[in-house]
Design a protein around this motif. Structure first.
Motif, short mmCIF file in Angstrom:
data_model
loop_
_atom_site.label_atom_id
_atom_site.label_comp_id
_atom_site.label_asym_id
_atom_site.label_seq_id
_atom_site.Cartn_x
_atom_site.Cartn_y
_atom_site.Cartn_z
N GLU A 47 8.87 84.38 -69.79
CA GLU A 47 8.37 85.74 -69.99
C GLU A 47 7.09 85.85 -70.81
O GLU A 47 6.46 86.91 -70.80
CB GLU A 47 9.47 86.59 -70.65
CG GLU A 47 10.74 86.68 -69.83
CD GLU A 47 11.81 87.52 -70.50
OE1 GLU A 47 11.48 88.31 -71.41
OE2 GLU A 47 12.98 87.39 -70.12
N LEU A 48 6.69 84.79 -71.49
CA LEU A 48 5.53 84.88 -72.37
C LEU A 48 4.43 83.87 -72.04
O LEU A 48 3.24 84.20 -72.18
CB LEU A 48 5.95 84.66 -73.83
CG LEU A 48 6.88 85.69 -74.45
CD1 LEU A 48 7.35 85.20 -75.82
CD2 LEU A 48 6.21 87.04 -74.57
N GLN A 49 4.80 82.69 -71.63
CA GLN A 49 3.84 81.60 -71.49
C GLN A 49 2.69 81.96 -70.56
O GLN A 49 2.88 82.36 -69.42
CB GLN A 49 4.54 80.35 -70.96
CG GLN A 49 3.65 79.11 -70.94
CD GLN A 49 4.31 77.97 -70.19
OE1 GLN A 49 4.82 78.16 -69.09
NE2 GLN A 49 4.31 76.80 -70.78
N GLY A 50 1.48 81.85 -71.09
CA GLY A 50 0.29 82.04 -70.28
C GLY A 50 -0.18 83.47 -70.12
O GLY A 50 -1.26 83.71 -69.60
N LEU A 51 0.64 84.46 -70.54
CA LEU A 51 0.27 85.85 -70.34
C LEU A 51 -0.77 86.31 -71.36
O LEU A 51 -0.78 85.86 -72.50
CB LEU A 51 1.50 86.76 -70.43
CG LEU A 51 2.51 86.69 -69.30
CD1 LEU A 51 3.64 87.69 -69.55
CD2 LEU A 51 1.86 86.98 -67.96
N ALA A 52 -1.61 87.25 -70.94
CA ALA A 52 -2.55 87.88 -71.85
C ALA A 52 -1.80 88.81 -72.80
O ALA A 52 -0.77 89.39 -72.43
CB ALA A 52 -3.60 88.67 -71.07
N ASN A 53 -2.31 88.96 -74.01
CA ASN A 53 -1.62 89.79 -75.01
C ASN A 53 -1.46 91.24 -74.56
O ASN A 53 -0.46 91.88 -74.88
CB ASN A 53 -2.36 89.73 -76.34
CG ASN A 53 -2.00 88.49 -77.14
OD1 ASN A 53 -1.08 87.75 -76.78
ND2 ASN A 53 -2.73 88.24 -78.20
N ILE A 54 -2.41 91.76 -73.83
CA ILE A 54 -2.28 93.14 -73.38
C ILE A 54 -1.08 93.30 -72.46
O ILE A 54 -0.38 94.32 -72.50
CB ILE A 54 -3.59 93.61 -72.69
CG1 ILE A 54 -3.54 95.13 -72.45
CG2 ILE A 54 -3.85 92.84 -71.40
CD1 ILE A 54 -4.87 95.70 -72.03
N ASP A 55 -0.79 92.28 -71.67
CA ASP A 55 0.38 92.33 -70.79
C ASP A 55 1.67 92.15 -71.57
O ASP A 55 2.69 92.77 -71.27
CB ASP A 55 0.26 91.25 -69.70
CG ASP A 55 -0.92 91.50 -68.77
OD1 ASP A 55 -1.14 92.67 -68.41
OD2 ASP A 55 -1.61 90.53 -68.43
N ILE A 56 1.64 91.29 -72.59
CA ILE A 56 2.83 91.11 -73.43
C ILE A 56 3.16 92.41 -74.16
O ILE A 56 4.32 92.82 -74.23
CB ILE A 56 2.61 89.96 -74.43
CG1 ILE A 56 2.50 88.63 -73.67
CG2 ILE A 56 3.75 89.89 -75.44
CD1 ILE A 56 2.08 87.46 -74.53
N ALA A 57 2.16 93.06 -74.71
CA ALA A 57 2.39 94.33 -75.40
C ALA A 57 2.97 95.36 -74.44
O ALA A 57 3.92 96.10 -74.79
CB ALA A 57 1.08 94.84 -76.01
N ARG A 58 2.46 95.42 -73.25
CA ARG A 58 2.94 96.38 -72.26
C ARG A 58 4.39 96.09 -71.87
O ARG A 58 5.20 97.01 -71.71
CB ARG A 58 2.04 96.34 -71.03
CG ARG A 58 2.32 97.42 -69.98
CD ARG A 58 1.40 97.28 -68.79
NE ARG A 58 0.01 97.41 -69.16
CZ ARG A 58 -0.91 96.45 -69.02
NH1 ARG A 58 -0.57 95.29 -68.51
NH2 ARG A 58 -2.15 96.66 -69.38
N ASN A 59 4.73 94.82 -71.77
CA ASN A 59 6.08 94.44 -71.33
C ASN A 59 7.13 94.59 -72.42
O ASN A 59 8.27 94.98 -72.13
CB ASN A 59 6.07 92.98 -70.86
CG ASN A 59 5.28 92.78 -69.57
OD1 ASN A 59 4.98 93.74 -68.87
ND2 ASN A 59 4.94 91.54 -69.28
N PHE A 60 6.78 94.28 -73.66
CA PHE A 60 7.79 94.20 -74.72
C PHE A 60 7.71 95.33 -75.74
O PHE A 60 8.66 95.51 -76.51
CB PHE A 60 7.68 92.85 -75.43
CG PHE A 60 8.11 91.70 -74.57
CD1 PHE A 60 9.44 91.38 -74.43
CD2 PHE A 60 7.16 90.96 -73.87
CE1 PHE A 60 9.84 90.34 -73.62
CE2 PHE A 60 7.55 89.92 -73.05
CZ PHE A 60 8.89 89.61 -72.91
#
Length: 228
Positions: A47-60
Motif C-alpha cells: 500500500e505504500l511502496q513507491g507511491l508519491a506522498n500526495i497519493d499516500i495522503a489522499r489514501n490514508f
C-alpha cells in the motif's frame, strides 16, 4: 563495454540505490500510529511502496485537507531523515557498477518519487552525487510515478535513447513508470520477490548489481545497435 551513443542507466533511489524501505516503514509507523494506521512489511509493500506522498495522503488521510495531509507526510519524511542519518547502506555491487559505467562514459540519472530532501540525503550519504548527470523528482513534475513522465524526463535530460538504456526499480509503481517510458527495467529484490517484480514488468530481477545476469543484460542492451 563501449556503449553506443544514447545509452544510459536510470536508477530509482529508495530500495534501489540503498535498502531504505525498513527505515521508511519505521518512520511511517512512528507518525501514522496516531491516525490509526500500523504497517507491517507486507502492508508497506502493498500500500505504500513507491507511491508519491500526495497519493499516500489522499489514501490514508482522506478526512484532511490536501495541505494538512501533506504536512503529516512532511513530518514522516523528517522522521525518515533523522533515522536514516546513520543507516544508509548501498545495495550490493552498486559502486562497482557505477565505476564501470563512468569508465565507459555511460550517462546516469536518479529518478524518484521521494522528496528532494530525502533524495539528497541518500545520494550524499552514499557519496555518489557526482555520478549522476540528472536527478528527477516526481513531485516536481506534473505527474509522478507510476506515470512514465519521470523516466521520460530523465531520458530527455540525459539525451538518452530508451531502446539502449536500462532502468532499475524495486516497486510496482516504479516499474510501471519505467516500462511506460519504453525502458527495459531490472527489478531489485530488496522488497519484492522475483515473481512480483516480473509480473509488474521487470525483464529480470537481482539481489544486487553484481549479479552476472544483470551485468550481461546491461552489456547486451547498450550494444544493441552495434550488434543489430
Amino acid at each position: 563495454m563501449l556503449p553506443t551513443p544514447g545509452a544510459a542507466l536510470l536508477f530509482d533511489i529508495d530500495g534501489t540505490l540503498a535498502d531504505t524501505d525498513p527505515i521508511h516503514l519505521e518512520a511511517f509507523n512512528a507518525v501514522f500510529a496516531r491516525y490509526g494506521h500500523q504497517f507491517d512489511r507486507a502492508r508497506f509493500v502493498r500500500e505504500l511502496q513507491g507511491l508519491a506522498n500526495i497519493d499516500i495522503a489522499r489514501n490514508f488521510l482522506p478526512e484532511m485537507s490536501a495541505e494538512d495531509g501533506m504536512a503529516v507526510l512532511d513530518e514522516k519524511e523528517a522522521a525518515f531523515r533523522a533515522l536514516a542519518a546513520t543507516e544508509i547502506h548501498a545495495v550490493p555491487g552498486l559502486f562497482a557498477l557505477l565505476d564501470m559505467a563512468d569508465a565507459a562514459g555511460i550517462a546516469m540519472a536518479a529518478v524518484t518519487n521521494a522528496p528532494r530532501a530525502n533524495a539528497d540525503l541518500v545520494i550524499d550519504a552514499l557519496g555518489i552525487r557526482s555520478r549522476f548527470k540528472a536527478l528527477v523528482i516526481g513531485a516536481e513534475l506534473p505527474h509522478s510515478k507510476p506515470h512514465p513522465l519521470p523516466y521520460l524526463e530523465g531520458l530527455r535530460l540525459l539525451g538518452a535513447d530508451a531502446a539502449l538504456s536500462v532502468a532499475f526499480e524495486d516497486s510496482r509503481t516504479g516499474i510501471a513508470s519505467a516500462t511506460g517510458a519504453g525502458l527495459a527495467t531490472i527489478g531489485m529484490r530488496t522488497g519484492l520477490p522475483d515473481a512480483d517484480l516480473r509480473a509488474a514488468g521487470a525483464v529480470l530481477t537481482a539481489d544486487g548489481y553484481d549479479d552476472p545476469a544483470l551485468l550481461a543484460f546491461i552489456g547486451e542492451r547498450m550494444n544493441a545497435s552495434q550488434t543489430a
